[in-house]
Design a protein around this motif. Structure first.
Motif, mmCIF file in Angstrom:
data_model
loop_
_atom_site.group_PDB
_atom_site.id
_atom_site.type_symbol
_atom_site.label_atom_id
_atom_site.label_comp_id
_atom_site.label_asym_id
_atom_site.label_seq_id
_atom_site.Cartn_x
_atom_site.Cartn_y
_atom_site.Cartn_z
ATOM 1 N N VAL A 64 25.896 48.504 67.064
ATOM 2 C CA VAL A 64 26.077 46.948 67.398
ATOM 3 C C VAL A 64 27.692 47.133 67.740
ATOM 4 O O VAL A 64 28.489 47.351 67.249
ATOM 5 C CB VAL A 64 25.868 45.785 66.399
ATOM 6 N N ILE A 65 27.754 46.751 69.239
ATOM 7 C CA ILE A 65 29.129 46.772 69.640
ATOM 8 C C ILE A 65 29.676 45.044 69.325
ATOM 9 O O ILE A 65 29.241 44.415 69.735
ATOM 10 C CB ILE A 65 29.118 46.870 71.261
ATOM 11 N N VAL A 66 30.684 45.291 68.611
ATOM 12 C CA VAL A 66 31.226 43.880 68.206
ATOM 13 C C VAL A 66 32.350 43.649 68.787
ATOM 14 O O VAL A 66 32.626 42.422 68.387
ATOM 15 C CB VAL A 66 31.607 44.287 66.645
ATOM 16 N N ASN A 67 32.895 44.348 69.613
ATOM 17 C CA ASN A 67 34.271 43.956 70.471
ATOM 18 C C ASN A 67 34.480 44.928 71.563
ATOM 19 O O ASN A 67 33.890 46.238 71.257
ATOM 20 C CB ASN A 67 35.428 43.895 69.632
ATOM 21 N N ALA A 68 35.243 44.715 72.437
ATOM 22 C CA ALA A 68 35.338 45.632 73.616
ATOM 23 C C ALA A 68 36.607 44.972 74.369
ATOM 24 O O ALA A 68 37.149 43.905 74.150
ATOM 25 C CB ALA A 68 34.386 45.599 74.783
ATOM 26 N N ALA A 69 37.495 46.225 74.675
ATOM 27 C CA ALA A 69 38.639 45.760 75.515
ATOM 28 C C ALA A 69 38.345 45.093 76.720
ATOM 29 O O ALA A 69 37.394 45.197 77.412
ATOM 30 C CB ALA A 69 39.339 47.006 75.927
ATOM 31 N N PRO A 70 39.338 44.018 76.948
ATOM 32 C CA PRO A 70 38.802 43.009 77.886
ATOM 33 C C PRO A 70 39.120 43.634 79.370
ATOM 34 O O PRO A 70 38.589 43.154 80.367
ATOM 35 C CB PRO A 70 40.063 41.647 77.842
ATOM 36 N N PHE A 71 39.840 44.744 79.395
ATOM 37 C CA PHE A 71 39.918 45.324 80.828
ATOM 38 C C PHE A 71 40.014 46.804 80.777
ATOM 39 O O PHE A 71 39.925 47.529 79.566
ATOM 40 C CB PHE A 71 41.489 45.257 81.355
ATOM 41 N N VAL A 72 39.324 47.362 81.732
ATOM 42 C CA VAL A 72 39.499 48.857 81.688
ATOM 43 C C VAL A 72 41.129 49.509 81.869
ATOM 44 O O VAL A 72 41.845 48.690 82.318
ATOM 45 C CB VAL A 72 38.697 49.468 83.122
ATOM 46 N N SER A 73 41.031 50.530 80.982
ATOM 47 C CA SER A 73 42.569 51.138 81.081
ATOM 48 C C SER A 73 42.740 52.296 81.758
ATOM 49 O O SER A 73 41.675 52.816 82.380
ATOM 50 C CB SER A 73 43.120 51.236 79.793
ATOM 51 N N ARG A 74 43.994 52.943 82.168
ATOM 52 C CA ARG A 74 44.223 54.226 83.007
ATOM 53 C C ARG A 74 45.095 55.121 81.901
ATOM 54 O O ARG A 74 45.965 54.436 81.551
ATOM 55 C CB ARG A 74 44.491 53.685 84.427
ATOM 56 N N MET A 75 45.005 56.306 82.434
ATOM 57 C CA MET A 75 46.015 57.267 81.631
ATOM 58 C C MET A 75 45.921 58.416 82.846
ATOM 59 O O MET A 75 45.237 58.827 83.326
ATOM 60 C CB MET A 75 45.401 57.899 80.383
ATOM 61 N N PHE A 76 47.334 59.050 82.832
ATOM 62 C CA PHE A 76 47.793 60.190 83.699
ATOM 63 C C PHE A 76 48.464 61.040 82.836
ATOM 64 O O PHE A 76 49.428 60.754 81.959
ATOM 65 C CB PHE A 76 48.446 59.552 84.753
ATOM 66 N N PHE A 77 47.870 62.479 82.711
ATOM 67 C CA PHE A 77 48.610 63.408 82.138
ATOM 68 C C PHE A 77 49.079 64.309 83.126
ATOM 69 O O PHE A 77 48.502 64.726 84.137
ATOM 70 C CB PHE A 77 47.791 63.979 81.333
ATOM 71 N N LYS A 78 50.534 64.335 82.967
ATOM 72 C CA LYS A 78 51.295 65.349 83.982
ATOM 73 C C LYS A 78 50.768 66.820 83.979
ATOM 74 O O LYS A 78 50.293 67.523 84.618
ATOM 75 C CB LYS A 78 52.670 65.120 83.869
ATOM 76 N N ASP A 79 50.359 67.044 82.630
ATOM 77 C CA ASP A 79 50.039 68.539 82.372
ATOM 78 C C ASP A 79 48.623 68.714 82.324
ATOM 79 O O ASP A 79 47.758 68.027 81.856
ATOM 80 C CB ASP A 79 50.470 69.243 81.033
ATOM 81 N N PRO A 80 47.774 69.635 83.187
ATOM 82 C CA PRO A 80 46.550 69.762 83.218
ATOM 83 C C PRO A 80 45.898 70.072 81.831
ATOM 84 O O PRO A 80 46.400 70.899 81.114
ATOM 85 C CB PRO A 80 46.168 70.892 84.188
ATOM 86 N N TYR A 81 44.609 69.788 81.616
ATOM 87 C CA TYR A 81 43.689 69.906 80.636
ATOM 88 C C TYR A 81 43.564 71.312 80.231
ATOM 89 O O TYR A 81 43.103 71.995 81.397
ATOM 90 C CB TYR A 81 42.434 69.413 80.526
ATOM 91 N N GLN A 82 43.720 72.077 79.146
ATOM 92 C CA GLN A 82 43.430 73.251 78.993
ATOM 93 C C GLN A 82 42.544 73.451 77.787
ATOM 94 O O GLN A 82 42.682 72.779 76.483
ATOM 95 C CB GLN A 82 44.837 74.145 78.631
ATOM 96 N N ARG A 83 41.435 74.029 77.782
ATOM 97 C CA ARG A 83 40.624 74.298 76.563
ATOM 98 C C ARG A 83 41.122 74.824 75.591
ATOM 99 O O ARG A 83 41.668 75.847 75.522
ATOM 100 C CB ARG A 83 39.091 75.104 77.178
ATOM 101 N N GLY A 84 40.990 73.929 74.106
ATOM 102 C CA GLY A 84 41.534 74.645 73.207
ATOM 103 C C GLY A 84 42.851 74.219 72.901
ATOM 104 O O GLY A 84 43.504 74.390 71.771
ATOM 105 N N VAL A 85 43.599 73.624 73.567
ATOM 106 C CA VAL A 85 45.074 73.285 73.547
ATOM 107 C C VAL A 85 44.867 71.940 73.314
ATOM 108 O O VAL A 85 44.595 70.981 74.327
ATOM 109 C CB VAL A 85 45.827 73.716 74.883
ATOM 110 N N LYS A 86 45.637 71.369 72.229
ATOM 111 C CA LYS A 86 46.007 69.879 72.204
ATOM 112 C C LYS A 86 46.762 69.062 72.962
ATOM 113 O O LYS A 86 47.848 69.646 73.175
ATOM 114 C CB LYS A 86 46.459 69.845 70.538
ATOM 115 N N MET A 87 46.107 68.191 73.418
ATOM 116 C CA MET A 87 46.901 67.331 74.517
ATOM 117 C C MET A 87 48.091 66.485 73.984
ATOM 118 O O MET A 87 47.857 66.112 72.846
ATOM 119 C CB MET A 87 46.097 66.361 75.344
ATOM 120 N N GLY A 88 49.185 66.416 74.607
ATOM 121 C CA GLY A 88 50.122 65.522 74.100
ATOM 122 C C GLY A 88 49.959 64.024 74.814
ATOM 123 O O GLY A 88 48.747 63.941 75.082
#
Length: 248
Positions: A64-88
């Motif tokens: 049961v969805i009990v709450n939701a963010a009122p807006f869509v959010s955005r995120m930008f990561f300068k470093d590209p995603y690498q499989r197995g590497v924890k993102m900062g």
């Protein structure tokens, strides 16, 4: 000890009591307990304080969805995603997908719509480097008064049209409201889109809550846990402590 045990994993576990001892709240590795459901790799995974504790082999999950963010959010990561590497932490982010949050130090633009990271092709595989997401707070359908879990949905699980087998979040909410129900007044089935090349969740209604159950759902949505679950917070990674620096 002769063998390790976990009293919370035992099958004959007694009912929880929420007992307090006056000091446990001061002994913690984080400021609050974070419980969330991850959809990494096309599986529903239980993650507590960043550690994966369990995962489900089932292709759907009833909540049961009990709450939701009122807006869509955005995120930008300068470093590209690498499989197995924890993102900062992200380089730039926005809680309303319009302007960067005030605490962002390296703003990519003052206006998200005009940002160079919002241009198709700025990211891998001709995508946009700055990604949309939306946070929701859910409880398990069979335990309405139980724990509240955070879920972060990617763009493909938010936008689009869907079909008779399920719809992305925004279209699903419109469908539920068109049938004179609230999103928090029905049991929602989340399932993975088998035809999608990326991890994509679709939503469909399973059943209506009773009036009594709906009151529980509304109560859960008003709790601090639910409000925290839908709030975009970015925490800078704490430096690791070297054992040599610790006092004897």
């Amino acid at each position: 000890m002769s063998k390790d045990i976990d009293i919370f994993q035992e099958s004959n576990q007694v009912a929880t009591t929420n007992r307090t001892d006056g000091f446990s709240h001061t002994v913690t590795g984080s400021s609050s307990t974070s419980k969330r459901i991850s959809i990494k790799g096309g599986m529903f995974r239980l993650v507590i304080n960043g550690e994966e504790l369990d995962k489900s082999e089932q292709r759907h999950l009833d909540v049961v969805i009990v709450n939701a963010a009122p807006f869509v959010s955005r995120m930008f990561f300068k470093d590209p995603y690498q499989r197995g590497v924890k993102m900062g932490p992200p380089t730039c982010w926005s809680s309303d997908a319009k302007t960067p949050n005030q605490e962002v130090e390296l703003k990519q633009h003052e206006n998200c719509e005009l940002c160079p990271q919002n241009i198709k092709g700025s990211g891998a595989n001709n995508t946009k480097a700055c990604r949309f997401s939306r946070r929701i707070a859910v409880v398990m359908a069979d335990n309405l008064e139980g724990d509240i879990y955070q879920m972060t949905l990617p763009a493909q699980s938010i936008f689009g049209t869907g079909d008779d087998t399920g719809k992305p979040l925004n279209k699903y909410a419109d469908y539920v409201k068109a049938n004179k129900e609230a999103v928090g007044s029905v049991v929602t089935r989340m399932s993975f889109d088998e035809n999608s090349s990326s991890t994509k969740v679709k939503f469909s209604p399973v059943s209506r809550l009773s009036d009594e159950e709906f009151e529980i759902s509304k109560g859960q949505g008003a709790t601090d846990d639910a409000k925290r679950a839908i709030t975009l917070t970015v925490v800078k990674r704490e430096p690791e402590v070297n054992e040599k620096d610790l006092p004897e």
